[in-house]
Design an enzyme around this catalytic site. Structure first.
Site, PDB file in Angstrom:
ATOM      1  N   SER A 204       0.844  -1.186   0.000  1.00  0.00           N
ATOM      2  CA  SER A 204       0.000   0.000   0.000  1.00  0.00           C
ATOM      3  C   SER A 204       0.890   1.250   0.000  1.00  0.00           C
ATOM      4  O   SER A 204       1.744   1.397  -0.863  1.00  0.00           O
ATOM      5  CB  SER A 204      -0.955  -0.062   1.202  1.00  0.00           C
ATOM      6  OG  SER A 204      -2.054   0.771   0.989  1.00  0.00           O
ATOM      7  N   HIS A 338      -6.999  -6.286   1.471  1.00  0.00           N
ATOM      8  CA  HIS A 338      -5.871  -5.410   1.151  1.00  0.00           C
ATOM      9  C   HIS A 338      -4.636  -5.840   1.953  1.00  0.00           C
ATOM     10  O   HIS A 338      -4.702  -5.978   3.180  1.00  0.00           O
ATOM     11  CB  HIS A 338      -6.274  -3.977   1.502  1.00  0.00           C
ATOM     12  CG  HIS A 338      -5.277  -2.932   1.101  1.00  0.00           C
ATOM     13  ND1 HIS A 338      -4.599  -2.941  -0.094  1.00  0.00           N
ATOM     14  CD2 HIS A 338      -4.860  -1.820   1.763  1.00  0.00           C
ATOM     15  CE1 HIS A 338      -3.803  -1.885  -0.152  1.00  0.00           C
ATOM     16  NE2 HIS A 338      -3.943  -1.179   0.964  1.00  0.00           N
TER      17      HIS A 338
END
Ligand SMILES: *[C@@H]1O[C@H](CO)[C@@H](O)[C@H](O)[C@H]1NC(C)=O
Ligand SMILES: *[C@@H]1O[C@H](CO)[C@@H](O)[C@H](O)[C@H]1NC(C)=O
Ligand SMILES: *[C@@H]1O[C@H](CO)[C@@H](O)[C@H](O)[C@H]1NC(C)=O
Ligand SMILES: *[C@@H]1O[C@H](CO)[C@@H](O)[C@H](O)[C@H]1NC(C)=O
Ligand SMILES: *[C@@H]1O[C@H](CO)[C@@H](O)[C@H](O)[C@H]1NC(C)=O
Ligand SMILES: *[C@@H]1O[C@H](CO)[C@@H](O)[C@H](O)[C@H]1NC(C)=O
Length: 390
Positions: A204, A338
């Protein structure tokens, strides 16, 4: 001259030290909604050889620093290291002028294999699997350059050393910190890590940092950005295009008001990315010809899965021009949260790159796919030809 050297089986790249034209400044910025041509310099010269590409790469690095990422400082004037008695803490003390900082990275040596070991440097804890014959080095990048909000600008160890007004964004600061880890490994062989067999990874926001680090630090052998999105594997222009087509994805306009991953200067481009004299396909190009495996998550629209797919498809054309297409991979799979690497499905793609670039094994790294049939229209976004660089 070149043809004579070619006859002799020599390459200009190795025959002479590289001399590049002076780096550009104050160039005329031009609007363009397609992806800029990696193979034409700001002075309009066409790149035809690998030697010319290495100068163009320096130019692109300077442009990224000037307009998006801030200045990457030189090496420190001195650097001290110390290794803890149990061998798991490497403490690094760089000095610049009359200022010094100290930080410690945590090292976990592998349980199999032979020293000096290859290693994966991770921003924060690693969120990808690491084989039992590869070490991990954990770097607290958020302590080095904070990333909580816009108030993090100039905060962290990096800015204690270089001053709070240093233009480096957080991503650039982390890259500088990784370079010092490599300096430390080079001068501290008792750590038993091979500084020529290193990977960088992060997920990320830290994935954005991993790609930037791979682009700026040529001693990194393998770059592994995971679910990095805008500011990472996505292209600013393509993310804007996605948003314009009602796909709610992170764009430059949003990112500059969220955090300090890019420089203050970049704000000028936030609402007009068409003016940038580069895009992130060229950030991938700065990693070339070294190993690059981009790990993505096709489910999260915020990451701009189409933008990243298109951007990295264009970036791979630079690898193609250098004759090393399979040194770059792209693996995008959905159906997982995620930064939760789907070990059962994505491990073979990642391990092929570890094997080839960290373990010197002869394996295929022909990995380039997304699992949701995203397509990229090259004729719409890529208006340049791919040379075969000699
Ligand atoms: C670029 O295009 C934008 C949007 O069309 C426009 O507002 C801007 O003035 C243009 N800038 C330049 C330097 O041409
Ligand atoms: C190694 O020693 C340091 C103190 O020097 C300690 O903080 C750390 O927890 C130890 N690590 C391991 C894995 O034993
Ligand atoms: C390193 O390990 C120590 C404990 O051994 C821990 O306090 C510290 O947060 C770790 N640092 C990083 C960067 O993970
Ligand atoms: C940083 O910039 C501000 C504003 O220009 C200035 O007031 C300050 O003195 C500078 N700080 C340092 C350490 O240079
Ligand atoms: C971009 O445009 C939006 C909408 O006009 C505005 O709110 C925002 O402040 C602008 N961002 C920058 C960095 O100029
Ligand atoms: C995701 O998981 C669901 C349920 O397990 C399954 O039906 C679907 O085919 C999966 N999709 C993909 C793209 O793997």
């Amino acid at each position: 001259m070149r043809s004579l050297l070619a006859l002799l089986g020599l390459s200009v790249v190795y025959a002479f030290p590289q001399r590049c034209p002076p780096l550009p400044h104050d160039i005329a910025l031009r609007n363009g909604s397609t992806l800029p041509d990696p193979f034409t310099t700001v002075r309009g010269q066409r790149v035809q050889s690998k030697a010319q590409w290495s100068c163009r790469a320096k130019e692109l690095s300077a442009l990224f620093q000037e307009y998006e990422l801030g200045t990457l400082p030189d090496r420190p004037s001195s650097l001290k290291t110390s290794l803890s008695a149990n061998g798991s803490g490497l403490t690094i003390t760089p000095t610049v002028g009359d200022r010094s900082i100290t930080y410690t990275v945590n090292i976990t040596l592998p349980t199999t294999g032979k020293a000096p070991f290859p290693a994966v440097i991770a921003f924060g804890a690693p969120s990808i699997p690491v084989p039992s014959n590869i070490a991990t080095i954990v770097f607290d990048n958020s302590e080095f350059a904070q990333q909580d909000s816009l108030a993090s600008r100039g905060q962290g160890l990096f800015y204690d050393l270089h001053g709070p007004n240093a233009t480096a964004s957080a991503l650039t600061a982390w890259a500088w910190g990784v370079s010092r880890i490599i300096d430390a490994l080079e001068k501290t062989p008792q750590v038993r890590i091979n500084p020529r067999r290193l990977a960088i990874t992060g997920c990320s926001r830290n994935g954005k940092g991993a790609l930037v680090t791979g682009a700026f630090e040529p001693r990194i052998a393998l770059t592994i950005p995971q679910e990095s999105g805008s500011g990472g594997a996505a292209c600013w222009r393509l993310s804007d295009y996605q948003l314009a087509h009602n796909e709610i994805t992170q764009t430059a306009s949003e990112i500059v008001d969220e955090n300090v991953w890019e420089s203050v200067e970049f704000r000028k481009f936030a609402n007009n990315t068409d003016l940038l004299p580069f895009d992130h396909h060229e950030l991938a190009g700065l990693v070339a010809p070294r190993g690059l495996i981009v790990i993505d998550n096709s489910d999260y629209l915020w990451l701009g899965p189409w933008s990243s797919w298109g951007c990295m498809s264009a970036g791979r054309l630079i690898y193609e021009a250098l004759g090393v297409t399979s040194n770059m991979g792209y693996s995008s799979i959905g159906n997982h949260s995620h930064c939760q690497f789907p070990v059962d499905r994505q491990t073979p793609d990642l391990y092929a790159f570890y094997s080839r670039f960290l373990l010197d094994e002869h394996v295929e790294t022909d990995v380039f796919y997304n699992s949701v049939d995203l397509t990229f229209d090259y004729s719409r976004f890529v208006k340049w030809k791919v040379p075969r660089l000699y």
